[in-house]
Design an enzyme around this catalytic site. Sequence first.
Site, mmCIF file in Angstrom:
data_model
loop_
_atom_site.group_PDB
_atom_site.id
_atom_site.type_symbol
_atom_site.label_atom_id
_atom_site.label_comp_id
_atom_site.label_asym_id
_atom_site.label_seq_id
_atom_site.Cartn_x
_atom_site.Cartn_y
_atom_site.Cartn_z
ATOM 1 N N LYS A 12 81.943 6.071 -36.676
ATOM 2 C CA LYS A 12 81.631 7.467 -36.402
ATOM 3 C C LYS A 12 81.480 8.258 -37.704
ATOM 4 O O LYS A 12 82.290 8.118 -38.630
ATOM 5 C CB LYS A 12 82.728 8.082 -35.521
ATOM 6 N N SER B 57 82.465 14.179 -28.619
ATOM 7 C CA SER B 57 81.718 14.156 -29.859
ATOM 8 C C SER B 57 81.344 12.751 -30.328
ATOM 9 O O SER B 57 80.523 12.605 -31.244
ATOM 10 C CB SER B 57 82.535 14.838 -30.962
ATOM 11 N N SER C 12 86.812 13.331 -26.735
ATOM 12 C CA SER C 12 85.618 12.907 -27.466
ATOM 13 C C SER C 12 85.362 11.408 -27.468
ATOM 14 O O SER C 12 84.306 10.971 -27.915
ATOM 15 C CB SER C 12 85.681 13.409 -28.912
#
Length: 493
Positions: A81, A156, A180
């Site tokens: 990420k 996210s 997320s």
Amino acid sequence: MSPDDLAYLGAVEALDHFRRRSLSPVELMRAMLARAEATEPVVNALPLRYPEQAMQAAREAEARWMRGEARPLEGLPVAIKDSTDLAGQPTSLGSLTMPDRPATRTAVVNARVLAAGGIPHARSATPEFSCAYYTHSRRWGVTRNPWRPETAPGGSSGGAAAALAAGSTTLATGSDIAGSIREPAARCGVVGYKPPYGRVPQDAPFNLDTYCHAGPMARSVADAMLMQNVLAGPDASDPACLPESEPLAEAPGDLTGWRIAWSPDLGAFRTDPEVVGTARRALAVFADLGAEIEEVRLPWTPAMIAAGWAHLRMGFGQWIARQAKTQGALMTGYALRFAEAARRAGASDHLASLAAAAEMHAALAPVMARCRLLVAPATACAAIPADYAPERHALAIEGRAIGEFDTAMTLPFNMLSRHPVLSVPAGRTAAGSPVGLQLVGRLLADGDVFRAGLAYEAAVGGWYRRAADRPRIPAQDREQATPPTPADTEVTP
């Protein structure tokens, strides 16, 4: 095995092939990179890719397998990420405000992936500063859901979930401060795990925020468990870590005698009937496995959830507000809205969030005393637009307006952060949008959620194994697929 079959090969299966010399890490990586090249013009999940470094690492992994020196993730492609550091690579957090210079250190979670032999072939997209339930930014454009490109992959960790669904990574790292990991996993039809707070070490200062978690994302429960065993365990850099625990292991699939609590709305959310119906059909699988299902009515309220968001504004939001104070002209509209809400937050909001969490725990504790799991949908609605902006898109359930932060049902278990939560695919709506099911365990009972998840996965036959079970991603030019982020991003402080 066809190139697409290789791209969708599970981590556990790939390791077995490596062990038997029926597949090499080089072949797998080559297929993964080719899949990303084909799908990225539409999906835009992996804004930074490292094909040359990845192929070199795959050749080194192949040599380790030949020497009998393989590590737990040896040779597996892992999307990292774009919110955590890898030494030598820039970390943008999806923001134009971040300097484009290489990090000098590697985050603990990423260091564990590397030490286990995982290969970071790409960075996955995130909304700016990870503060949205969709994934678009001025830095990287619009990330799209492989199942329905006009819709969002969630956020996210939206890039991670989209890449898994698209077959352009085998595993992915995620972070979860308000859902997320679980929210995008649900929207993309993949698996995501929020461990209990402290199970996976994190970096300062947010390692000290009990809402914050790092965890694995994958296309199967077994793969998520494999990666969780690599990520878990204390680290001297993080004083919030829990003590060492036994590694997660596969367990028999029989759930006879289990009592499972079911809540379609967690008492505090307006939920779409089609989402609830899809979740109920998945819940029936647990009943078929021998579990007794008990529908519960939690006395949680929207005000309690609002108190949780106030907590996030008091900490996480202040960090974003600090960026906005000096560089707001470069930021997206949703990040600026979050920053503005943070500026209005007061010290009393922090106390209110603690009181709300205590009240929520008092209501949940007796349920969990008699039930091994609580099951609920992960999202309140089936889909939101990929390029969501409030001035252009209205969100509603059964004709009643909802806000963007009302679309996910995940925040309660950041507030009650010691509960492990596994999000698993529940099915898809008539329009083709995936729906996810949250399996919430008792305090620190990681093993229960994985045992139930593995049993469920075996009963439904897994996901993505056949070409018919994978998204059909249309061919498009990048200009068509990932236009500049909409007018929402041009808002100034």
